[in-house]
Design a protein around this motif. Structure first.
Motif, short mmCIF file in Angstrom:
data_model
loop_
_atom_site.label_atom_id
_atom_site.label_comp_id
_atom_site.label_asym_id
_atom_site.label_seq_id
_atom_site.Cartn_x
_atom_site.Cartn_y
_atom_site.Cartn_z
N GLY A 107 17.41 38.26 52.84
CA GLY A 107 17.75 36.98 53.44
C GLY A 107 16.78 35.88 53.06
O GLY A 107 17.17 34.83 52.55
N TYR A 108 15.51 36.14 53.26
CA TYR A 108 14.51 35.12 52.96
C TYR A 108 14.36 34.92 51.46
O TYR A 108 14.14 33.79 50.99
N GLY A 109 14.46 35.99 50.67
CA GLY A 109 14.32 35.86 49.23
C GLY A 109 15.47 35.15 48.57
O GLY A 109 15.33 34.61 47.46
N SER A 110 16.63 35.13 49.23
CA SER A 110 17.83 34.52 48.64
C SER A 110 18.17 33.17 49.27
O SER A 110 19.23 32.63 49.02
N LEU A 116 19.53 32.26 60.81
CA LEU A 116 20.56 33.29 60.66
C LEU A 116 19.92 34.67 60.51
O LEU A 116 20.39 35.65 61.10
N VAL A 117 18.87 34.73 59.69
CA VAL A 117 18.17 36.01 59.50
C VAL A 117 17.58 36.48 60.83
O VAL A 117 17.68 37.65 61.19
N PHE A 118 16.99 35.55 61.56
CA PHE A 118 16.36 35.90 62.85
C PHE A 118 17.40 36.40 63.85
O PHE A 118 17.17 37.42 64.52
N VAL A 119 18.52 35.72 63.97
CA VAL A 119 19.54 36.12 64.94
C VAL A 119 20.11 37.49 64.58
O VAL A 119 20.32 38.34 65.45
N LEU A 120 20.36 37.72 63.28
CA LEU A 120 20.90 39.01 62.87
C LEU A 120 19.93 40.14 63.18
O LEU A 120 20.31 41.18 63.74
N GLY A 151 26.97 50.72 62.17
CA GLY A 151 25.94 51.61 61.67
C GLY A 151 25.01 50.91 60.69
O GLY A 151 25.33 49.84 60.15
N TRP A 152 23.86 51.51 60.45
CA TRP A 152 22.90 50.90 59.53
C TRP A 152 23.48 50.75 58.13
O TRP A 152 23.25 49.75 57.44
N ASP A 153 24.26 51.74 57.70
CA ASP A 153 24.83 51.70 56.37
C ASP A 153 25.93 50.64 56.26
O ASP A 153 26.00 49.89 55.28
N GLY A 154 26.77 50.54 57.29
CA GLY A 154 27.83 49.55 57.26
C GLY A 154 27.31 48.13 57.26
O GLY A 154 27.83 47.26 56.55
N ARG A 155 26.27 47.87 58.05
CA ARG A 155 25.70 46.53 58.10
C ARG A 155 25.06 46.14 56.77
O ARG A 155 25.23 45.02 56.28
N MET A 156 24.32 47.07 56.17
CA MET A 156 23.69 46.77 54.88
C MET A 156 24.73 46.56 53.79
O MET A 156 24.61 45.65 52.96
N LEU A 157 25.77 47.39 53.78
CA LEU A 157 26.81 47.24 52.76
C LEU A 157 27.61 45.95 52.96
O LEU A 157 28.02 45.32 51.98
N PHE A 158 27.82 45.54 54.20
CA PHE A 158 28.52 44.28 54.46
C PHE A 158 27.74 43.11 53.88
O PHE A 158 28.31 42.22 53.23
N ILE A 159 26.43 43.10 54.09
CA ILE A 159 25.59 42.03 53.54
C ILE A 159 25.59 42.08 52.01
O ILE A 159 25.68 41.05 51.34
N ALA A 160 25.53 43.30 51.45
CA ALA A 160 25.54 43.43 49.99
C ALA A 160 26.86 42.93 49.40
O ALA A 160 26.87 42.24 48.37
N CYS A 161 27.97 43.24 50.04
CA CYS A 161 29.28 42.76 49.56
C CYS A 161 29.37 41.25 49.67
O CYS A 161 29.91 40.59 48.77
N GLY A 162 28.83 40.69 50.75
CA GLY A 162 28.81 39.24 50.88
C GLY A 162 28.01 38.58 49.77
O GLY A 162 28.40 37.55 49.22
N GLY A 163 26.88 39.22 49.41
CA GLY A 163 26.08 38.69 48.31
C GLY A 163 26.79 38.81 46.97
O GLY A 163 26.73 37.90 46.13
N ALA A 164 27.50 39.91 46.75
CA ALA A 164 28.22 40.09 45.49
C ALA A 164 29.32 39.06 45.31
O ALA A 164 29.64 38.66 44.19
N LEU A 165 29.90 38.61 46.42
CA LEU A 165 30.96 37.60 46.37
C LEU A 165 30.41 36.18 46.38
O LEU A 165 31.18 35.22 46.32
N GLY A 166 29.10 36.05 46.47
CA GLY A 166 28.49 34.73 46.50
C GLY A 166 28.53 34.08 47.88
O GLY A 166 28.39 32.86 47.99
N TRP A 167 28.72 34.89 48.92
CA TRP A 167 28.84 34.36 50.29
C TRP A 167 27.72 34.90 51.18
O TRP A 167 27.94 35.21 52.35
N LEU A 168 26.52 35.00 50.66
CA LEU A 168 25.46 35.66 51.42
C LEU A 168 25.15 34.96 52.75
O LEU A 168 25.12 35.62 53.79
N PRO A 169 24.91 33.64 52.77
CA PRO A 169 24.67 33.00 54.08
C PRO A 169 25.85 33.16 55.03
O PRO A 169 25.66 33.37 56.24
#
Length: 215
Positions: A107-110, A116-120, A151-169
């Motif tokens: 979050g912070y690096g991108s 948003l990072v804090f709330v999540l 789950g921990w895996d689902g949340r991380m993969l959701f963020i990764a998919c958002g980043g892959a689509l260019g929708w990270l924020p």
């Protein structure tokens, strides 16, 4: 008479619940049929995530987006183990640290807005705190909340998919809002379902006052 709620205290909690596995991790665990000790795979997954984040310097890249999949493949296969080994209590903290590190560093690096990072992270930490402390108070979170939290895996993969689509924020915002709404809804439901103890239900001592032992 309404029964008094049990005081909070230490209570044995299944470590598999504290892992907070999602659907994908649970499915992978069935392949090993509980035969793979969990600490080494979880530690390997954490190490890989740390190395990939370091290689990408926390920025959004193919390397950092692959980190959740690597952690899932390594740690998920041991999710079906009974977690009864001497050092298996370390597995949930390792998985927690892996998720927190990934969400925070990416979050912070991108350039995701800090709020948003804090709330999540606050929502995820609140969910994990409930899973640890509420069973000791006699009011464990319902089973549906663990599934709905992805789950921990689902949340991380959701963020990764958002980043892959260019929708990270956007992905951070959607996931944070979703988790906060779930936590508020579940907390409200649990509060409304908790029996209310009236003064008439409190035992009295010989002098007519409320028994201090029930306080």
């Amino acid at each position: 008479m309404v029964a008094l709620p049990q005081p909070c205290g230490r209570s044995a909690v299944d470590l598999r619940v504290l892992r907070d596995d999602g659907h994908l991790s649970t499915v992978l665990g069935r392949f090993a049929a509980g035969s793979l000790p969990p600490l080494l795979p979880a530690s390997a997954g954490a190490l890989v995530v740390g190395v990939l984040l370091l290689a990408g310097l926390g920025r959004l890249s193919g390397i950092t987006l692959f980190a959740p999949a690597a952690a899932l493949l390594l740690a998920g296969v041991a999710s079906g183990h009974p977690h009864d080994g001497r050092f298996d209590w370390m597995v949930p903290p390792v998985l927690r640290g892996t998720e927190y590190l990934y969400l925070l560093a990416l979050g912070y690096g991108s350039g995701v807005p800090g709020p948003l990072v804090f709330v999540l992270l606050t929502a995820v930490i609140g969910h994990h705190r409930d899973a640890v402390f509420r069973p000791g108070c006699g009011v464990p979170p319902p089973a549906w909340i663990a599934r709905a939290m992805l789950g921990w895996d689902g949340r991380m993969l959701f963020i990764a998919c958002g980043g892959a689509l260019g929708w990270l924020p956007f992905a951070y915002g959607v996931l944070a809002g979703y988790l906060v709404v779930l936590l508020i809804a579940e907390a409200t439901g649990s509060w409304l379902a908790t029996p209310v103890t009236t003064l008439a239900d409190v035992p009295r001592n010989e002098r007519g006052g409320a028994d201090a032992s029930t306080g």
